[in-house]
Motif scaffolding. Structure first.
Motif, PDB file in Angstrom:
ATOM      1  N   GLU A 131       0.852  -1.139   0.102  1.00 35.73           N
ATOM      2  CA  GLU A 131      -0.027  -0.080  -0.060  1.00 35.73           C
ATOM      3  C   GLU A 131       0.846   1.180   0.128  1.00 35.73           C
ATOM      4  OE1 GLU A 131      -3.137   2.020   3.029  1.00 35.73           O
ATOM      5  OE2 GLU A 131      -2.711   0.112   3.449  1.00 35.73           O
ATOM      6  N   LEU A 185      -0.950   4.329  -1.981  1.00 35.87           N
ATOM      7  CA  LEU A 185      -2.305   3.864  -2.339  1.00 35.87           C
ATOM      8  C   LEU A 185      -3.075   4.153  -1.292  1.00 35.87           C
ATOM      9  CD1 LEU A 185      -1.175   0.641  -4.262  1.00 35.87           C
ATOM     10  CD2 LEU A 185      -1.696   2.628  -5.224  1.00 35.87           C
ATOM     11  N   SER A 245      -5.366   2.224  -0.335  1.00 31.53           N
ATOM     12  CA  SER A 245      -5.749   0.958   0.474  1.00 31.53           C
ATOM     13  C   SER A 245      -4.749  -0.166   0.050  1.00 31.53           C
ATOM     14  CB  SER A 245      -7.034   0.595   0.586  1.00 31.53           C
ATOM     15  OG  SER A 245      -7.506   0.371  -0.808  1.00 31.53           O
ATOM     16  N   LYS A 246      -4.751  -1.059   0.830  1.00 34.58           N
ATOM     17  CA  LYS A 246      -4.137  -2.342   0.293  1.00 34.58           C
ATOM     18  C   LYS A 246      -4.371  -2.513  -1.139  1.00 34.58           C
ATOM     19  CE  LYS A 246      -2.902  -6.924   1.621  1.00 34.58           C
ATOM     20  NZ  LYS A 246      -3.013  -8.234   2.331  1.00 34.58           N
ATOM     21  N   PRO A 247      -3.328  -2.751  -2.263  1.00 28.37           N
ATOM     22  CA  PRO A 247      -3.961  -3.146  -3.397  1.00 28.37           C
ATOM     23  C   PRO A 247      -4.467  -4.594  -3.309  1.00 28.37           C
ATOM     24  CG  PRO A 247      -1.743  -3.035  -3.175  1.00 28.37           C
ATOM     25  CD  PRO A 247      -2.157  -2.657  -2.073  1.00 28.37           C
ATOM     26  N   CYS A 277      -8.304  -0.969  -5.487  1.00 28.60           N
ATOM     27  CA  CYS A 277      -8.470  -0.185  -4.184  1.00 28.60           C
ATOM     28  C   CYS A 277      -9.613   0.225  -3.598  1.00 28.60           C
ATOM     29  CB  CYS A 277      -7.391   0.901  -4.146  1.00 28.60           C
ATOM     30  SG  CYS A 277      -5.515   0.472  -4.585  1.00 28.60           S
ATOM     31  N   TRP A 292     -16.316   0.574  -4.768  1.00 33.39           N
ATOM     32  CA  TRP A 292     -14.927   0.679  -5.122  1.00 33.39           C
ATOM     33  C   TRP A 292     -14.925   1.391  -6.476  1.00 33.39           C
ATOM     34  CZ3 TRP A 292     -11.681  -4.399  -4.444  1.00 33.39           C
ATOM     35  CH2 TRP A 292     -12.083  -4.839  -3.220  1.00 33.39           C
ATOM     36  N   LYS A 310     -12.484   4.032  -9.380  1.00 34.31           N
ATOM     37  CA  LYS A 310     -11.194   4.514  -9.786  1.00 34.31           C
ATOM     38  C   LYS A 310     -11.239   5.573 -10.940  1.00 34.31           C
ATOM     39  CE  LYS A 310      -6.719   5.219 -10.096  1.00 34.31           C
ATOM     40  NZ  LYS A 310      -6.190   6.071  -8.888  1.00 34.31           N
TER      41      LYS A 310
END
Length: 341
Positions: free
Chosen positions: A165, A187, A189-191, A205, A211, A213
């Motif tokens: 992340e 990032l 959050s954790k990818p 993410c 969610w 992007k």
């Protein structure tokens, strides 16, 4: 086998006998007995068959708890379990040539397998090897935290990245300084399920709910429950997830959906849906997906077998190693004799 007439044959004669076999048959014969294994892994025989074409296989990663917790019952050496979709057959490649404990395969590219293993000083090392030729190479030392929290990604030129992340480590065998280069990833959050397509990395993410992007993809994420990414053929991405039956928080899923994104046109299309009879085994079960191209494999908790979408056809994979009730991750593996770590 020592008393068998075949054990008294000259080595050159044995080589000529086994040379007539396909690469797939040679891999199977390695596990028959010690004599066959020694003969079929010798440098002279490997050179003899070095021009054989590669096999397109699916490799299994050990269940997650086997990676995090060492058991005194676990052997110092292990193996890679792979499935051959073309022959509907399980194969096993030994890793006993590695001088490390608890090898844990995590990725593969162009015939090479990348794995974490315990070094003699109990630290984690990232190793690249070719299980067919039994050659390996240790990448520059990394801290154990990278093996616990990082995702290992390898592109078609065997450039390696360990992604978290907050940061990403990059390594290339062609660079002058054989060291990891560190970059900030920053990032939100954790990818989740990061993949490499050409020279780019794509990951999901969680930036809140839902969610997102890209704004224009909002509808895609609205209908998908716990989506995952898998590289498709060429410049395409596959997204796999449950098809929501409603917009409520704990809604059930109608089926498992596979969507395909063309990165040139940035347009989505539906590739396929899991058949209803197959989905019944996964609808109340946590599941994992892995694969690539037109092959996507599904592992469900206590399902007892794997489900496979293979070039537009759905089928079950039986004979999963172990009790078959555990969750497996995996990777595509092109078994090649010419790949050199």
């Amino acid at each position: 086998m020592e008393d068998s007439p075949i054990s008294r044959l000259p080595e050159d004669t044995l080589h000529q006998i086994f040379y007539s076999l396909s690469l797939r048959e040679i891999m199977i014969c390695r596990s028959v007995c010690k004599l066959f294994n020694q003969t079929l892994t010798s440098s002279s025989f490997m050179h003899l068959i070095s021009t054989r074409s590669h096999l397109n296989l699916l490799g299994l990663r050990p269940p997650h708890h086997h990676h995090n917790h060492h058991s005194r019952h676990v052997s110092l050496h292990s193996c890679i379990h792979v499935y051959d979709p073309d022959q509907n057959q399980w194969l096993r490649f030994s890793l006993d040539f590695l001088p490390f404990r608890s090898p844990h395969p995590v990725a593969s590219s162009l015939g090479l397998v990348y794995l974490w293993a315990d070094s003699p000083d109990s630290s984690k090392s990232l190793i690249v090897c070719n299980p067919l030729t039994r050659q390996y190479r240790v990448l520059p030392q990394l801290g154990s935290a990278w093996s616990r929290h990082g995702s290992v990604l390898v592109d078609s030129r065997n450039r390696v990245m360990v992604l978290t992340e907050l940061a990403a480590l990059y390594f290339s065998f062609s660079q002058k300084t054989q060291q990891w280069l560190k970059f900030s990833s920053n990032l939100p959050s954790k990818p989740r399920s990061p993949i490499v397509i050409s020279n780019s990395i794509f990951a999901l993410c969680d930036v809140g709910s839902p969610w997102r992007k890209r704004h224009e993809w909002g509808d895609i994420f609205d209908i998908m429950k716990r989506p995952r990414l898998i590289p498709g053929n060429g410049n395409k991405i596959l997204m796999i997830g449950g098809l929501k039956s409603s917009y409520s928080f704990n809604q059930s899923c109608l089926t498992i959906l596979i969507l395909r994104l063309d990165l040139e046109t940035m347009e989505w299309e539906e590739a396929t849906r899991m058949p209803e009879a197959m989905h019944r085994w996964f609808q109340d079960s946590k599941f994992k997906v892995f694969g690539g191209g037109n092959r996507v494999c599904f592992s469900g908790k206590k399902v007892g077998r794997l489900a496979l979408w293979d070039c537009c056809k759905w089928r079950w994979i039986d004979g999963v190693p172990g009790n078959g009730d555990e969750l497996f991750r995996g990777f595509t593996y092109e078994a090649r004799l010419t790949a050199v770590p």
